[in-house]
Structure formats: structure tokens, C-alpha cells
Design an enzyme around this catalytic site. Sequence first.
Site, short mmCIF file in Angstrom:
data_model
loop_
_atom_site.label_atom_id
_atom_site.label_comp_id
_atom_site.label_asym_id
_atom_site.label_seq_id
_atom_site.Cartn_x
_atom_site.Cartn_y
_atom_site.Cartn_z
CB SER A 55 -0.91 0.01 1.23
OG SER A 55 -1.63 1.23 1.30
CG HIS A 111 -4.05 -1.61 -1.72
ND1 HIS A 111 -5.08 -2.40 -2.21
CD2 HIS A 111 -4.61 -0.85 -0.74
CE1 HIS A 111 -6.19 -2.15 -1.54
NE2 HIS A 111 -5.93 -1.20 -0.67
CG ASP A 115 -5.46 2.47 0.65
OD1 ASP A 115 -6.40 1.69 0.42
OD2 ASP A 115 -4.45 2.15 1.30
CG MET A 141 -8.64 7.37 1.98
SD MET A 141 -7.78 7.51 3.57
CE MET A 141 -6.77 6.03 3.54
CG HIS A 180 -9.49 0.16 -1.06
ND1 HIS A 180 -8.98 0.06 0.22
CD2 HIS A 180 -10.84 0.08 -0.93
CE1 HIS A 180 -9.97 -0.08 1.07
NE2 HIS A 180 -11.11 -0.06 0.39
CG MET A 224 -11.51 3.26 1.41
SD MET A 224 -10.25 3.25 2.71
CE MET A 224 -8.78 3.49 1.71
CG MET A 227 -11.83 -2.51 4.55
SD MET A 227 -10.17 -2.09 3.97
CE MET A 227 -9.55 -1.11 5.34
CG PHE A 246 -8.76 6.38 11.06
CD1 PHE A 246 -8.58 7.71 11.38
CD2 PHE A 246 -10.04 5.91 10.85
CE1 PHE A 246 -9.67 8.56 11.51
CE2 PHE A 246 -11.14 6.74 10.99
CZ PHE A 246 -10.96 8.07 11.31
N GLY A 272 -2.18 2.65 11.02
CA GLY A 272 -1.60 2.24 12.30
C GLY A 272 -2.52 1.51 13.25
CG ASP A 301 -6.08 -2.62 3.38
OD1 ASP A 301 -5.12 -2.46 4.16
OD2 ASP A 301 -6.49 -1.72 2.62
N GLY A 302 -5.23 -4.29 6.43
CA GLY A 302 -5.25 -3.63 7.73
C GLY A 302 -4.58 -4.42 8.84
N GLY A 303 -3.47 -3.87 9.35
CA GLY A 303 -2.82 -4.45 10.51
C GLY A 303 -2.14 -5.78 10.25
CB SER A 359 3.41 0.62 8.46
OG SER A 359 2.54 -0.30 9.09
#
Length: 220
Positions: free
Chosen positions: A8, A33, A35, A37, A66, A68, A137, A143, A145, A175-177, A198
Site C-alpha cells: 500500500s 495498492h 488507497d 479517500m 481501493h 474509499m 477490511m 486511519f 496504524g 487490508d489492515g494491521g 507500514s
Amino acid sequence: MDYILAPSILAADFAVLGEEMRRTADNGARYLHFDVMDGMFVPSISFGMPVLKSIHEVTEQVMDAHLMVQEPVRYVEDFRDAGADIVTVHLEACEDVGATLKKIKECGMKAGLSICPETGACAVEEYIPDIDMLLVMSVHPGFGGQKFIPESLTKIRDIRNMAEAQGRELDIQVDGGIYLSNVREVLDAGANIIVAGSAIFKGDPEKNTREFMEILKSYE
């Protein structure tokens, strides 16, 4: 089934973005990816078509957009023109989900459908025949982190079971964490496309990509 890493770029250093993209591609990351927004569907604002177009011109990686954004059907043709290969929209953001997915397909792109953590797996069952990819998701969109929501694993399993019941070898993206420490749990649940921000770009993108790809390849 292909197992794919989708770095991402929202987490990348844009001062050296071209180099960081190249380092992920050279080490096996087939997707990027992207994003988008709008400050409406999610509170944050990121980037749009001009940035995707400029990136598309300097890489052969698959452009995984993606959206959003509220009522994304308005922008489908613009993202096609900018070079998107896959456009994923949120079920929660579309007044007419079916018409939006149809528009993406008519524009010659793969159609993805995404759901937020609050949306149950059953909400996507009727759309499985119409999509190429389902994005779960595993954090709240908009958001960075955030920690991975463990309940997402059950949702991934349920969607994989639904797809198999319909005879579909559906791509399931998450996607996420997601980090090296928990990616196997996500893959074991039934996902085959991993978004990592990250976890790729904080530190050494080359080394991080290579380590993710070693795990992904072990599932093929």
C-alpha cells in the site's frame, strides 16, 4: 490459486516513491495498492487519478485501486483512464452496488467489493458471482496504524466457504494491521491477496517484501 502481495503506497515515502516501488516489484510484489479517500466516506483525504496515472506510467505492477469514496460509480471511467487494473468499491458506499460493479466490468477492469469491519459476511453473498475480488477490511478504513481485528478471520473463512459453495475461486484480499507476525493466520483463513503498508515501507522495503513473499510462496 495465486498468492499476491499488494504493498500500500499510502505508507511509502513519496520523496523516493519510484525507488520504493521498484524495490517491491523486484522482490515479487505483483500489485500496488492505491488507497483513495474522499473525506466523506472516510474522514481522511489521500490522492486520486493524477497520482495513479503518473505511477502507472513508471511500473508494470498491477494498479489495485481501493476507492474509499461515496458513490464511487461517478469515478469509474476516470480511474480506467488513469490506468487502474482493478477497482474496488465499498458495499457501504454504493447506492446501487450491482450497477457500480457492472460499470467497472464494462470499463474493462476487474471488479472488487469491500466491506468494513461492521458489515457481516452474509451481505456480500449475492454479489459473489459479479466480482473478481472481495476485500475484507481488517481495520476501520481511513486511519493508519490500527491493530488487526481478530474477528476478521471468521469473516474471511465464511466468505471463502460461500465462494466455494458457488463454485468460485474468488480472490480474497485483506487490508489492515497485517505484519509478518500474523500473515499466516490470514492466509490460513482463506485469503490469497495481502495488503501491507507500514509492514513493507517502514524500514527496508526490499527486505520486507522478500520476507512476505517467502511466506506467500509457501502456500502455492
